[in-house]
Design an enzyme around this catalytic site. Structure first.
Site, short mmCIF file in Angstrom:
data_model
loop_
_atom_site.label_atom_id
_atom_site.label_comp_id
_atom_site.label_asym_id
_atom_site.label_seq_id
_atom_site.Cartn_x
_atom_site.Cartn_y
_atom_site.Cartn_z
N CYS A 76 0.82 -1.21 0.00
CA CYS A 76 0.00 0.00 0.00
C CYS A 76 0.85 1.26 0.00
O CYS A 76 0.65 2.17 -0.80
CB CYS A 76 -0.94 0.00 1.21
SG CYS A 76 -1.92 1.51 1.35
N CYS A 81 -1.76 1.76 -2.88
CA CYS A 81 -2.73 2.83 -2.63
C CYS A 81 -2.13 4.23 -2.66
O CYS A 81 -2.69 5.14 -3.29
CB CYS A 81 -3.39 2.64 -1.26
SG CYS A 81 -3.69 0.95 -0.78
N LYS A 84 -0.47 5.32 -6.08
CA LYS A 84 -1.57 5.27 -7.04
C LYS A 84 -2.49 6.48 -6.92
O LYS A 84 -2.84 7.14 -7.90
CB LYS A 84 -2.34 3.95 -6.84
CG LYS A 84 -3.58 3.74 -7.69
CD LYS A 84 -4.86 4.27 -7.07
CE LYS A 84 -5.18 3.68 -5.73
NZ LYS A 84 -5.62 2.30 -5.76
N TYR A 218 -8.83 -3.93 -11.08
CA TYR A 218 -8.83 -2.52 -10.68
C TYR A 218 -7.42 -1.94 -10.77
O TYR A 218 -7.25 -0.77 -11.09
CB TYR A 218 -9.43 -2.35 -9.28
CG TYR A 218 -8.60 -2.87 -8.13
CD1 TYR A 218 -7.66 -2.07 -7.51
CD2 TYR A 218 -8.76 -4.17 -7.67
CE1 TYR A 218 -6.90 -2.54 -6.45
CE2 TYR A 218 -8.00 -4.65 -6.62
CZ TYR A 218 -7.08 -3.83 -6.01
OH TYR A 218 -6.31 -4.30 -4.98
N GLU A 222 -6.86 1.36 -12.97
CA GLU A 222 -6.36 2.54 -12.28
C GLU A 222 -5.06 3.05 -12.91
O GLU A 222 -4.88 4.25 -13.14
CB GLU A 222 -6.15 2.24 -10.79
CG GLU A 222 -7.45 2.08 -10.02
CD GLU A 222 -7.24 1.67 -8.58
OE1 GLU A 222 -8.16 1.91 -7.76
OE2 GLU A 222 -6.18 1.10 -8.25
N HIS A 487 -27.00 19.93 -0.28
CA HIS A 487 -27.19 20.46 -1.63
C HIS A 487 -26.23 21.63 -1.89
O HIS A 487 -26.02 22.46 -1.02
CB HIS A 487 -28.64 20.95 -1.79
CG HIS A 487 -28.98 21.37 -3.17
ND1 HIS A 487 -29.08 20.48 -4.22
CD2 HIS A 487 -29.24 22.61 -3.69
CE1 HIS A 487 -29.40 21.13 -5.31
NE2 HIS A 487 -29.50 22.43 -5.01
N GLU A 492 -25.94 13.64 -2.43
CA GLU A 492 -27.35 13.82 -2.09
C GLU A 492 -28.28 13.05 -3.01
O GLU A 492 -29.41 12.72 -2.63
CB GLU A 492 -27.73 15.31 -2.13
CG GLU A 492 -27.83 15.89 -3.52
CD GLU A 492 -28.44 17.29 -3.54
OE1 GLU A 492 -29.45 17.51 -2.84
OE2 GLU A 492 -27.91 18.15 -4.26
#
Length: 512
Positions: A76, A81, A84, A218, A222, A487, A492
């Site tokens: 990671c 992670c 990346k 993934y 990515e 909002h 939302e």
């Protein structure tokens, strides 16, 4: 109580609380030896030390086939992670610069990206994390050994240094958290000699140039996404489907957006060989699996992202009788992370049927440490773990895919609420929002418990993280509707979703 402070027990002051711990070491050098210094192993070792156990961590990075190596912290931190996400951010900034002109920013001259500047900044940040991890271990009095660890028996670990020096450590308990490394295809000539993996891409000193990414995980998408985003001519070669294991409708939206974004796709294609030409370019030969036609093209780099293999082979587990899954090579573990051999535990990417996700490994490691120290009996809950794919259009999800929900509950047993929406930020920039979509998969009967939640759009990880809390509380569709949205945000839209797939009505959101 004074008597308890003598002999086998002692008081420790931890985070302003007095915690009673037992000195378990006895005839062993350590209470706990952790083999593997990734995120999970470090979390486990630090937690155990903080609870009064005597702990050692062994970590050693075998250089990749290309000779890439890195420091403490595991996949990671070094090749996953962290780099990346930073390179993904670099790509997003490139898109933001284009949007900025529509918002009135006067940007003179051509805008271009410099790989070297980005790579140096990312690599320097990673090195700072490597140093930080070493300091943390020292501060928490965890003994760190930069050695390759293997198990001699259920209480003994052998450490081997780069220079060949052996160190023997004994421990009451041993935890294996060595994770995994990228696979190379073994049946494709030139794959290893001329190819890279995710172990290399983040540490390149110069631009990879025109790149072929082989795979549709993934990791593949990515990497292809940020390469396209920083200006590389990028092609993804897909044998069958993209994002296997994820909701396939969402996977289709992700790859559709990537194609519109500029990433090329070679669908239903299988690589046959990689040859290095006299010019230095790599010629890749592949076959279209539908037509059988052979095709060729040249690239500057070939990145293999065809899966990962657990780092179990050199641990000596077979001699100890530790049960492995013969197909995956991973360690078979129980709900408490125990292996088939007493006193040997495993978790993280190396554990069978465990999510290959950093946060789950960290949490599982901390909980295991607490159990081994006698402070808790709590087990890791692997259900409904949220995750996000950091492709150009991010995809966040938690819970079941629509396919899995239908398989478990039947097509008539689920209700799928969905909506296509347009982020406000896309309007002035005149960006296409065709793939911005969300869906909530629910039980059809009763309170309509939410089984899965899926979202493609900006900041998908930030959106999904909050809704993941609801899964831990048994969220239902009515709970979602009772939640007042913020909002104007993309998140939302999840609180307003009301069109079902079953109805066949247009799911496009219009107005507020």
């Amino acid at each position: 109580m004074a008597a308890l402070c003598r002999g086998r027990y002692r008081w420790k002051r931890i985070n302003c609380f007095h915690v009673l711990t037992r000195n378990l070491t006895g005839k062993y050098d350590f209470d706990l030896v952790v083999v593997g210094g990734g995120s999970g192993g470090l979390a486990c070792s630090k937690e155990a030390a903080q609870l009064g156990l005597k702990v050692a961590v062994l970590d050693y990075v075998e250089p990749s086939a290309k000779g890439t190596k890195w420091g403490l912290g595991g996949t990671c931190v070094n090749v996953g992670c962290i780099p990346k996400k930073l390179m993904h951010q670099a790509a997003l900034l490139g898109t933001a610069v284009k949007d900025a002109k529509k918002y009135g920013w006067q940007i003179s001259g051509p805008v271009c990206h410099d790989w070297v500047t980005m790579a140096e900044a990312v690599q320097n940040h990673v090195r700072s994390l490597n140093w930080g991890h070493r300091v943390q271990l020292q501060d928490k009095k965890v003994k760190y050994l930069n050695m390759n660890g293997s198990l001699l028996d259920q209480h003994t670990v052998k450490g081997l240094s780069k220079a060949g020096k052996e160190t023997i450590l004994t421990a009451r308990n041993i935890v294996v958290t060595t994770g995994g490394r990228p696979r190379y295809p073994t049946n494709i000539p030139g794959a290893v000699e001329h190819g890279l993996t995710s172990d290399d891409i983040f540490w390149l000193k110069k631009s990879p140039g025109k790149t072929l990414v082989v795979g549709a995980s993934y990791v593949a998408l990515e990497c292809a996404g940020f390469l396209t985003g920083v200006g590389m001519d990028t092609t993804v070669m897909v044998r069958s489907i993209a994002l296997r294991g994820f909701d396939q409708q969402m996977a289709g939206l992700v790859t559709d957006y990537m194609e519109a974004y500029g990433t090329k796709f070679a669908w239903r294609s299988v690589p046959k060989r990689v040859d290095k030409l006299s010019s230095g370019a790599l010629q890749v030969t592949w076959v279209d699996s539908l037509t059988g036609n052979e095709q060729k093209d040249t690239f500057d780099s070939v990145l293999w992202a065809v899966g990962r293999a657990p780092e179990t082979k050199a641990l000596g587990l077979d001699k100890l009788g530790v049960q492995l899954n013969k197909q995956t090579g991973k360690i078979v573990v129980g709900a408490d992370e125990s292996s088939s051999v007493p006193n040997i535990y495993a978790f993280g990417d190396i554990g069978e049927d465990r999510p290959e996700l950093t946060p789950t490994a960290i949490k599982a490691g901390k909980l295991l440490a607490r159990r081994l120290a006698g402070h808790s009996t709590e087990l890791m809950n692997y259900d409904n773990v949220a995750t996000t794919v950091f492709t150009p259009l991010e995809y966040g999800c938690v819970g079941l895919s629509e396919e899995e929900a239908e398989m478990r509950h039947g097509k008539d047993g689920i209700e799928v609420y969905h909506a296509f929406y347009k982020p406000l930020e896309f309007t002035v920039a005149e960006r296409d929002a065709s793939q911005c979509y969300l869906k909530v998969v629910c039980e059809r009967a009763g309170d309509q418990k939410i089984l899965g939640l899926h979202f493609t759009g900006p900041n998908a990880g930030e959106v999904t993280q909050g809704f993941a809390l609801g899964f831990q509380c048994g969220a239902t569709y009515s709970h979602l509707l009772q939640t007042v949205g913020i909002h104007p945000t993309c998140a939302e839209e999840l609180t307003k979703v009301h069109i079902t797939k079953r109805s066949g009505l247009d799911a496009m959101v219009t107005g507020c």
